[in-house]
Motif scaffolding. Structure first.
Motif, mmCIF file in Angstrom:
data_model
loop_
_atom_site.group_PDB
_atom_site.id
_atom_site.type_symbol
_atom_site.label_atom_id
_atom_site.label_comp_id
_atom_site.label_asym_id
_atom_site.label_seq_id
_atom_site.Cartn_x
_atom_site.Cartn_y
_atom_site.Cartn_z
ATOM 1 N N PHE A 133 -22.560 47.615 3.079
ATOM 2 C CA PHE A 133 -22.953 48.634 2.109
ATOM 3 C C PHE A 133 -22.177 49.929 2.329
ATOM 4 C CE2 PHE A 133 -27.469 46.892 1.121
ATOM 5 C CZ PHE A 133 -26.882 45.884 0.374
ATOM 6 N N TYR A 191 -20.122 51.519 -0.761
ATOM 7 C CA TYR A 191 -20.587 52.766 -1.367
ATOM 8 C C TYR A 191 -19.981 54.015 -0.710
ATOM 9 C CZ TYR A 191 -24.039 49.953 -3.844
ATOM 10 O OH TYR A 191 -24.652 49.030 -4.646
ATOM 11 N N SER A 192 -18.943 53.833 0.087
ATOM 12 C CA SER A 192 -18.345 54.972 0.793
ATOM 13 C C SER A 192 -17.766 56.005 -0.170
ATOM 14 C CB SER A 192 -17.261 54.488 1.764
ATOM 15 O OG SER A 192 -16.252 53.764 1.062
ATOM 16 N N TYR A 193 -17.350 55.575 -1.354
ATOM 17 C CA TYR A 193 -16.776 56.512 -2.319
ATOM 18 C C TYR A 193 -17.794 57.574 -2.744
ATOM 19 C CZ TYR A 193 -19.296 54.140 -6.124
ATOM 20 O OH TYR A 193 -20.270 53.616 -6.937
ATOM 21 N N GLN A 194 -19.101 57.252 -2.616
ATOM 22 C CA GLN A 194 -20.112 58.234 -3.006
ATOM 23 C C GLN A 194 -20.211 59.383 -2.006
ATOM 24 O OE1 GLN A 194 -23.865 56.574 -4.220
ATOM 25 N NE2 GLN A 194 -22.933 55.154 -5.676
ATOM 26 N N ASP A 201 -17.409 51.560 -10.322
ATOM 27 C CA ASP A 201 -18.558 52.431 -10.074
ATOM 28 C C ASP A 201 -19.817 51.864 -10.736
ATOM 29 O OD1 ASP A 201 -20.133 54.558 -9.346
ATOM 30 O OD2 ASP A 201 -19.175 56.019 -10.654
ATOM 31 N N MET A 245 -21.157 48.854 -8.888
ATOM 32 C CA MET A 245 -21.963 49.250 -7.735
ATOM 33 C C MET A 245 -23.330 49.786 -8.166
ATOM 34 S SD MET A 245 -20.188 48.565 -5.028
ATOM 35 C CE MET A 245 -19.746 47.114 -5.986
ATOM 36 N N THR A 246 -23.378 50.382 -9.362
ATOM 37 C CA THR A 246 -24.636 50.939 -9.863
ATOM 38 C C THR A 246 -25.625 49.845 -10.237
ATOM 39 O OG1 THR A 246 -23.521 52.930 -10.687
ATOM 40 C CG2 THR A 246 -25.673 52.409 -11.638
ATOM 41 N N ALA A 278 -28.168 45.622 -5.170
ATOM 42 C CA ALA A 278 -28.030 45.924 -3.749
ATOM 43 C C ALA A 278 -29.365 45.865 -3.022
ATOM 44 C CB ALA A 278 -27.391 47.306 -3.565
#
Length: 410
Positions: free
Chosen positions: A5, A9-12, A293, A296-297, A301
């Motif tokens: 995870f 989700y590191s871009y957030q 994006d 991932m939304t 998850a």
């Protein structure tokens, strides 16, 4: 699972730094803004308690009154919603259809009436609100500025009427604040696409006409609309200066049913659009990052997290039969996982509370207390995500009872 995870989700994390930087800068004022004509659509079902205050907040907008028309579709109502909305100054139509229910159908019903009976008024955009909403007096003026920048779909800053009621209403409200300022704001700055969230958004009439009306009828019609537009190449904008307030559930039963619908709706959207999103992510010609994006939304998850915890739990049960070493190791893993997840969610809630402190209408000690309970609110998505996978879920209305004016909220 935690490492997986973290990678996905590191871009957030980058989003958060972009948001910090943007909040410190001052945006230049726009000049020569064209004032567009808008139709405001409100889909309401038994909302006699709250709809009058919404229409009043619309009538009090600092925007030319002749450029705003309010349309209310009283959808399968058994109370005085239609009467009160008409008395408040709205154009009202009643819809009765017990076989085809849901907000999407009500919106489509009213849009077709507007196109058929009011086409001469030549609206440029449709605002969509829920009956429990309240608008800041500068809302439409600020949204119009972003509309002038060329965005054909725009979402806005979602605040809460009842943040201070309990940990459940605060949990919702805190997440929506985070979504606005730490997801949509950096998306806007980085020129990727934002996403609408339920209510408080503006759509150009050309997009609706091109689709033949409002054609999105999954359980989460908002995210379905967002994903479908992003796949087509549309970039959804965000107007942080346009603030509105809505009412959040306060009982766990209400919250369970609402979020069960959301979870099921996300599964539906992922099943319908997931392959297109992934294909556009790797081979698309436009909005490639936005497609990633949105993947991932809507990716389940929380379900993956639930499965991970179930696997760890099964090891724990095996330990009862095969030895204390497995119990000890599994307990350590479970506690570490819980600690990490709690820490991440607390950090998200803490940063959001800190930066939005003045906009949260609540006593100081409650703001702190609800930051601590925020991770527990998010943890309740785990059983919801599992149940939603197997249970048939249908749209059900949630009663709104918080009768407040804009001054009362402030």
């Amino acid at each position: 699972m935690l490492l997986l995870f973290a990678l996905m989700y590191s871009y957030q994390i980058v989003y958060m730094f972009v948001a910090f930087k943007t909040k410190k800068s001052k945006k230049p004022l726009m000049e020569n803004v064209h004032s567009s004509k808008y139709a405001i659509i409100i889909a309401a079902r038994n909302e006699e308690l709250v709809i009058g205050q919404l229409i009043k907040s619309i009538k009090n907008q600092k925007y030319p009154k002749e450029l705003i028309d309010v349309f209310v579709v009283a959808d399968n109502c058994t109370d005085d919603t239609a009467k009160i909305a008409e008395q408040a100054g709205a154009i009202v139509r009643e819809r009765f259809d017990k076989s085809i229910i849901g907000k999407g159908y009500a919106l489509d019903y009213m849009i077709k009436i507007i196109e058929r009976e009011y086409s001469s008024r030549k609206y440029e955009g449709y605002f969509v609100f829920d009956a429990d909403n309240l608008l800041d007096e500068n809302y439409i003026e600020e949204m119009n500025k972003t509309f002038n920048q060329g965005y054909r779909v725009i979402t806005s800053y979602r605040n809460s009427k009842n943040y201070d009621q309990n940990w459940i209403s605060a949990g919702y409200a805190l997440w929506f604040l985070h979504e606005a300022e730490y997801l949509n704001l950096p998306r806007m700055v980085l020129n990727t696409s934002c996403a609408i969230s339920g209510t408080g958004f503006l759509v150009h009439v050309d997009l609706i006409k091109a689709s033949g009306g409002w054609i999105h009828h999954l359980l989460t019609e908002d995210i379905e609309f967002s994903v479908s537009q992003i796949i087509k190449g549309e970039k959804i904008g965000y107007c942080r200066n346009a603030m509105f307030y809505d009412e959040q559930p306060v009982t766990f039963e209400q919250s369970w049913h609402q979020r069960l619908r959301w979870a099921k709706g996300f599964y539906q959207v992922f099943a319908k659009y997931g392959s297109s999103l992934l294909r556009n992510t790797f081979r698309g010609q436009h909005n490639r990052f936005s497609c990633f994006d949105m993947t991932m939304t809507i990716m389940p998850a929380m379900l993956i997290s639930s499965i991970s915890m179930m696997v760890n739990g099964s090891f724990y049960l095996v330990g009862f039969f095969d030895g204390k070493e497995i119990i000890h190791a599994t307990t350590k893993v479970l506690l570490n996982s819980f600690g990490w997840y709690y820490g991440i969610l607390f950090t998200v809630g803490f940063i959001t509370t800190l930066t939005e402190w003045k906009k949260i209408h609540c006593s100081g000690w409650k703001k702190i207390a609800y930051t601590i309970t925020f991770p527990f609110f998010m943890f309740t998505y785990i059983p919801i995500s599992i149940v939603a996978l197997f249970k048939k879920v249908e749209w059900k209305p949630i009663a709104h009872t918080v009768v407040k004016s804009l001054d009362d909220v402030r």
